[in-house]
Design a protein around this motif. Structure first.
Motif, mmCIF file in Angstrom:
data_model
loop_
_atom_site.group_PDB
_atom_site.id
_atom_site.type_symbol
_atom_site.label_atom_id
_atom_site.label_comp_id
_atom_site.label_asym_id
_atom_site.label_seq_id
_atom_site.Cartn_x
_atom_site.Cartn_y
_atom_site.Cartn_z
ATOM 1 N N GLY A 17 10.025 -1.763 21.107
ATOM 2 C CA GLY A 17 11.482 -1.774 21.095
ATOM 3 C C GLY A 17 12.114 -2.533 19.946
ATOM 4 N N ALA A 18 11.329 -2.980 18.963
ATOM 5 C CA ALA A 18 11.872 -3.747 17.841
ATOM 6 C C ALA A 18 12.376 -2.801 16.765
ATOM 7 C CB ALA A 18 10.800 -4.679 17.279
ATOM 8 N N GLY A 19 13.562 -2.229 16.972
ATOM 9 C CA GLY A 19 14.119 -1.288 16.007
ATOM 10 C C GLY A 19 13.577 0.100 16.225
ATOM 11 N N GLY A 20 14.181 1.058 15.537
ATOM 12 C CA GLY A 20 13.768 2.444 15.700
ATOM 13 C C GLY A 20 12.712 2.850 14.703
ATOM 14 N N THR A 21 12.241 4.067 14.855
ATOM 15 C CA THR A 21 11.245 4.646 13.964
ATOM 16 C C THR A 21 11.845 5.873 13.283
ATOM 17 O OG1 THR A 21 9.358 3.899 15.288
ATOM 18 C CG2 THR A 21 8.976 5.770 13.834
ATOM 19 N N LEU A 22 11.563 6.015 12.004
ATOM 20 C CA LEU A 22 11.965 7.209 11.266
ATOM 21 C C LEU A 22 10.794 8.180 11.269
ATOM 22 C CD1 LEU A 22 13.922 8.772 9.398
ATOM 23 C CD2 LEU A 22 12.873 7.563 7.466
ATOM 24 N N TYR A 23 10.985 9.348 11.860
ATOM 25 C CA TYR A 23 9.948 10.378 11.906
ATOM 26 C C TYR A 23 10.253 11.439 10.857
ATOM 27 C CZ TYR A 23 8.620 8.290 16.359
ATOM 28 O OH TYR A 23 8.211 7.411 17.324
ATOM 29 N N VAL A 24 9.293 11.720 10.013
ATOM 30 C CA VAL A 24 9.423 12.770 9.000
ATOM 31 C C VAL A 24 8.748 14.006 9.577
ATOM 32 C CG1 VAL A 24 9.007 13.420 6.599
ATOM 33 C CG2 VAL A 24 9.352 11.009 7.208
ATOM 34 N N VAL A 25 9.561 14.964 10.022
ATOM 35 C CA VAL A 25 9.061 16.073 10.833
ATOM 36 C C VAL A 25 9.035 17.373 10.025
ATOM 37 C CG1 VAL A 25 9.377 17.384 12.971
ATOM 38 C CG2 VAL A 25 10.027 14.955 12.884
ATOM 39 N N ALA A 26 7.861 17.969 9.923
ATOM 40 C CA ALA A 26 7.735 19.271 9.259
ATOM 41 C C ALA A 26 8.181 20.376 10.208
ATOM 42 C CB ALA A 26 6.294 19.504 8.830
ATOM 43 N N THR A 27 8.978 21.306 9.691
ATOM 44 C CA THR A 27 9.473 22.428 10.491
ATOM 45 C C THR A 27 9.000 23.743 9.868
ATOM 46 O OG1 THR A 27 11.557 22.433 9.248
ATOM 47 C CG2 THR A 27 11.500 21.157 11.302
ATOM 48 N N PRO A 28 9.066 24.846 10.597
ATOM 49 C CA PRO A 28 8.530 26.120 10.092
ATOM 50 C C PRO A 28 9.169 26.566 8.782
ATOM 51 C CG PRO A 28 8.894 26.257 12.454
ATOM 52 C CD PRO A 28 9.509 24.961 12.010
ATOM 53 N N ILE A 29 8.341 27.213 7.944
ATOM 54 C CA ILE A 29 8.867 27.799 6.710
ATOM 55 C C ILE A 29 9.240 29.255 6.925
ATOM 56 C CG2 ILE A 29 7.628 26.214 5.208
ATOM 57 C CD1 ILE A 29 5.496 28.320 4.789
ATOM 58 N N GLY A 30 9.002 29.757 8.119
ATOM 59 C CA GLY A 30 9.346 31.144 8.436
ATOM 60 C C GLY A 30 9.094 31.443 9.896
#
Length: 298
Positions: A17-30
């Motif tokens: 709970g010590a601050g949030g997390t930045l998630y780098v999320v790959a999404t579909p290219i098609g």
């Protein structure tokens, strides 16, 4: 398992709970089926989604049955929006960073936010998945032990040709993204600068309904594109086989080594000559020792 001070649960969320997390999320290219279950779970549990185009990403979230607070993050506002996203992390909220398609930061926005999040001490966690350049390379049949990804070539012809000239002797496979309204001109520039016989592969609409790979010499690919009514439509990945390694470098190096050995032999023992010659030329000390002995005896 500890990740930068935060323990990860099965869903990738921090427990302390010590601050949030930045998630780098790959999404579909098609193809939407390429979105991983982990990416779906991550998008479902974060508090905020930073998206390159909120309308485009809103459709993806709706397809997943998700309703999230969206913040637009693109090339023109990233520096201004970075502080707002860091504030979200500071408040303990998790943020997902996504682009219109594929993996964020790969010729897409996100670098500033990721760098500032790391500098501020917040975890940055990648959720890997689709990436156009990796998908294209995997199916191209070109060498992949070394490749150079250079994003988009310059839009203006003179600058584009200059960029190709600077890469003309590169032996690694070259990879570029290209837009439909410039792709034919770009291939012509490759023919003019690197030669019509250089091997290239052009991937179009990868993972989509009309996925196509054009492969062969530049002239063969040009002809295939011109005869295909859809040849200049869609999103493209251009891959160019690297230049052949220059010949004669090793013999030139050997010649220089011989010259160096001859200059040193009258002044130093053979063993020391070999050691110095190895340090200066990068060649094997044992081989240079044998060569020095041969030259001394000869």
């Amino acid at each position: 398992m500890k990740i930068e001070g935060g323990e990860l649960g099965n869903d990738g969320g921090r427990k302390d709970g010590a601050g949030g997390t930045l998630y780098v999320v790959a999404t579909p290219i098609g193809n939407l089926d390429d979105l991983s279950p982990r990416a779906t779970r991550t998008l479902a549990r974060v508090d905020v989604v930073a998206a390159e185009d909120t309308r485009h990403s809103g459709r993806l979230l709706s397809h997943l049955g998700l309703h999230k607070r969206l913040i637009a993050l693109h090339d023109h506002n990233e520096k201004d929006r970075a502080s707002a996203l860091i504030a979200e992390l500071a408040a303990g909220r998790d943020v997902a960073l996504i682009s219109d398609a594929g993996t964020p930061l790969i010729s897409d926005p996100g670098y500033v936010v990721v760098r500032e999040a790391r500098s501020a001490g917040y975890p940055v966690s990648p959720i890997p998945g689709p990436c156009a350049l990796v998908a294209a390379l995997s199916a191209a049949g070109l060498p992949t032990d070394r490749f150079l990804f250079a994003g988009f070539l310059p839009a203006k012809r003179a600058a584009r040709r200059s960029a190709l000239e600077s890469l003309g002797s590169e032996t690694a496979t070259l990879v570029f993204y290209e837009s439909p309204h410039r792709v034919l001109d770009c291939v012509q520039d490759v023919a003019d600068i690197l030669g019509p016989d250089r091997e290239i592969v052009l991937g179009r609409e990868i993972t989509k309904t009309f996925e196509t790979f054009y492969s062969g010499t530049v002239s063969v690919v040009q002809e295939a594109m011109e005869t295909d009514p859809h040849g200049s439509r869609g999103e493209f990945v251009l891959m160019i086989r690297g230049a052949q390694a220059e010949t004669g470098k090793e013999s030139a190096g050997e010649l220089d080594a011989d010259r160096l050995i001859r200059a040193l032999l009258p002044e130093l023992p053979v063993k020391k000559v070999a050691r110095i010659a190895s340090e200066l030329t990068g060649l094997s000390k044992n081989e240079l020792y044998k060569r020095a002995l041969a030259l001394k005896e000869g």
